[in-house]
Write a protein that holds these residues in place. Sequence first.
Motif, PDB file in Angstrom:
ATOM      1  N   ILE A 151      39.858  43.557  33.815  1.00 36.02           N
ATOM      2  CA  ILE A 151      38.717  43.240  34.684  1.00 36.02           C
ATOM      3  C   ILE A 151      38.343  44.441  35.549  1.00 36.02           C
ATOM      4  CG2 ILE A 151      39.143  40.751  34.796  1.00 36.02           C
ATOM      5  CD1 ILE A 151      40.427  41.266  37.590  1.00 36.02           C
ATOM      6  N   ASP A 152      37.105  44.405  36.042  1.00 36.99           N
ATOM      7  CA  ASP A 152      36.612  45.394  37.004  1.00 36.99           C
ATOM      8  C   ASP A 152      37.374  45.185  38.316  1.00 36.99           C
ATOM      9  OD1 ASP A 152      35.104  46.461  39.225  1.00 36.99           O
ATOM     10  OD2 ASP A 152      33.396  46.685  37.877  1.00 36.99           O
ATOM     11  N   ALA A 153      38.216  46.156  38.659  1.00 33.45           N
ATOM     12  CA  ALA A 153      39.130  46.002  39.792  1.00 33.45           C
ATOM     13  C   ALA A 153      38.395  45.940  41.133  1.00 33.45           C
ATOM     14  CB  ALA A 153      40.143  47.143  39.806  1.00 33.45           C
ATOM     15  N   ALA A 154      37.351  46.774  41.283  1.00 29.58           N
ATOM     16  CA  ALA A 154      36.634  46.809  42.568  1.00 29.58           C
ATOM     17  C   ALA A 154      35.905  45.490  42.816  1.00 29.58           C
ATOM     18  CB  ALA A 154      35.648  47.975  42.586  1.00 29.58           C
ATOM     19  N   ARG A 155      35.312  44.956  41.738  1.00 23.63           N
ATOM     20  CA  ARG A 155      34.600  43.673  41.859  1.00 23.63           C
ATOM     21  C   ARG A 155      35.574  42.561  42.240  1.00 23.63           C
ATOM     22  NH1 ARG A 155      29.870  41.075  39.549  1.00 23.63           N
ATOM     23  NH2 ARG A 155      30.321  39.012  38.710  1.00 23.63           N
ATOM     24  N   ARG A 156      36.724  42.506  41.549  1.00 19.42           N
ATOM     25  CA  ARG A 156      37.726  41.477  41.867  1.00 19.42           C
ATOM     26  C   ARG A 156      38.204  41.607  43.317  1.00 19.42           C
ATOM     27  NH1 ARG A 156      41.982  38.533  39.718  1.00 19.42           N
ATOM     28  NH2 ARG A 156      40.441  37.769  38.233  1.00 19.42           N
ATOM     29  N   GLN A 157      38.484  42.849  43.737  1.00 16.82           N
ATOM     30  CA  GLN A 157      38.991  43.047  45.092  1.00 16.82           C
ATOM     31  C   GLN A 157      37.968  42.582  46.132  1.00 16.82           C
ATOM     32  OE1 GLN A 157      41.930  43.461  45.911  1.00 16.82           O
ATOM     33  NE2 GLN A 157      41.868  43.989  48.096  1.00 16.82           N
TER      34      GLN A 157
ATOM     35  N   ALA B 247      46.331  36.825  41.608  1.00 20.30           N
ATOM     36  CA  ALA B 247      44.951  37.299  41.748  1.00 20.30           C
ATOM     37  C   ALA B 247      44.866  38.819  41.702  1.00 20.30           C
ATOM     38  CB  ALA B 247      44.350  36.792  43.062  1.00 20.30           C
ATOM     39  N   GLY B 248      46.026  39.501  41.772  1.00 23.51           N
ATOM     40  CA  GLY B 248      46.035  40.957  41.726  1.00 23.51           C
ATOM     41  C   GLY B 248      46.224  41.517  40.324  1.00 23.51           C
TER      42      GLY B 248
ATOM     43  N   TYR C 104      38.398  35.569  35.871  1.00 23.41           N
ATOM     44  CA  TYR C 104      38.096  34.334  36.605  1.00 23.41           C
ATOM     45  C   TYR C 104      36.707  33.858  36.202  1.00 23.41           C
ATOM     46  CZ  TYR C 104      37.162  31.174  40.530  1.00 23.41           C
ATOM     47  OH  TYR C 104      36.853  30.066  41.294  1.00 23.41           O
ATOM     48  N   PRO C 105      36.574  32.595  35.749  1.00 20.34           N
ATOM     49  CA  PRO C 105      35.249  32.078  35.403  1.00 20.34           C
ATOM     50  C   PRO C 105      34.521  31.583  36.651  1.00 20.34           C
ATOM     51  CG  PRO C 105      36.905  30.420  34.921  1.00 20.34           C
ATOM     52  CD  PRO C 105      37.654  31.607  35.493  1.00 20.34           C
TER      53      PRO C 105
ATOM     54  N   THR D  56      40.287  33.302  43.756  1.00 16.86           N
ATOM     55  CA  THR D  56      41.219  34.429  43.861  1.00 16.86           C
ATOM     56  C   THR D  56      41.170  34.983  45.288  1.00 16.86           C
ATOM     57  OG1 THR D  56      39.565  36.039  43.123  1.00 16.86           O
ATOM     58  CG2 THR D  56      40.922  35.018  41.425  1.00 16.86           C
ATOM     59  N   HIS D  57      42.351  35.131  45.876  1.00 15.17           N
ATOM     60  CA  HIS D  57      42.458  35.530  47.282  1.00 15.17           C
ATOM     61  C   HIS D  57      43.358  36.731  47.452  1.00 15.17           C
ATOM     62  CE1 HIS D  57      40.477  32.025  49.237  1.00 15.17           C
ATOM     63  NE2 HIS D  57      40.754  31.461  48.080  1.00 15.17           N
ATOM     64  N   VAL D  58      43.238  37.386  48.611  1.00 16.28           N
ATOM     65  CA  VAL D  58      44.201  38.421  48.981  1.00 16.28           C
ATOM     66  C   VAL D  58      45.507  37.729  49.380  1.00 16.28           C
ATOM     67  CG1 VAL D  58      42.463  40.102  49.693  1.00 16.28           C
ATOM     68  CG2 VAL D  58      43.343  38.462  51.372  1.00 16.28           C
TER      69      VAL D  58
END
Length: 243
Positions: free
Chosen positions: A93-99, A10-11, A35-36, A205-207
């Motif tokens: 991907i947009d990193a901030a959005r994913r995080q 997920a990272g 991720y859809p 997607t998780h930490v």
Amino acid sequence: MTDELFRDDAGLLACDATITAVTEAGIELDRTVFYPQGGGQAGDTGALVRADGATLAITDTRKGTAPGQILHLVAPGTDLSGWATGQAVTATIDAARRQAHRRFHTATHLLCALVPHPVDGCSITAGYARLDFHMNEPLDKDALTAGIARLVAAAHPVGTRWITDAELDANPGLVRSMSVQPPRGLGRIRVLEIEGVDLQPCGGTHVANTAEVGDVMVTKIEKKSAMTRRVVLGFAGAAGPTN
Ligand SMILES: [Zn+2]
């Protein structure tokens, strides 16, 4: 079928890929980090970049109608001439959005551990997350925020593993969600485990550790119906929508 790199990492923010389809419905790739939208979690945004520098902004990611199909969406009216099957791209991907999605999604699982009632709705965005619990007892905002903070501070490892249909059948309590039943008949199901805290079927997607969830607080508790309590989560200090 698109190789779903986000399932195992997920990272991962970027990958090399080859375009396999360009249609009005969206761009398809042989592999992707995008991720859809699904399981309550919003889709990723970002860009596809060719070696010649041409860039296509991806505004959202959705599942297609065919099994395993992932559509990378572009803004309406985008000129797709010049984009074709077989071209090599870097998908980022947009990193901030994913995080934000990762932190909120894991936080919703922490909330599940704190509120032992079935979940009948879920929405995870970059600005807020919300869970609808099937229950009529009152919930305390500050107590839940403190409970999340305690689980974050305890730094529980978070990971995925696969269980068989037979294992799931033997543990019906694993199925928390009333609206989304885990897929059956595939032989195995992906589950998200927060060690010692929570285990449930999940493809999001998780930490990697609850410590990464950081400062998440309950911003609102709503009585949506006689048997639904909605809990809204936000990042501490962030102004944002609460419903
Ligand atoms: Zn989940």
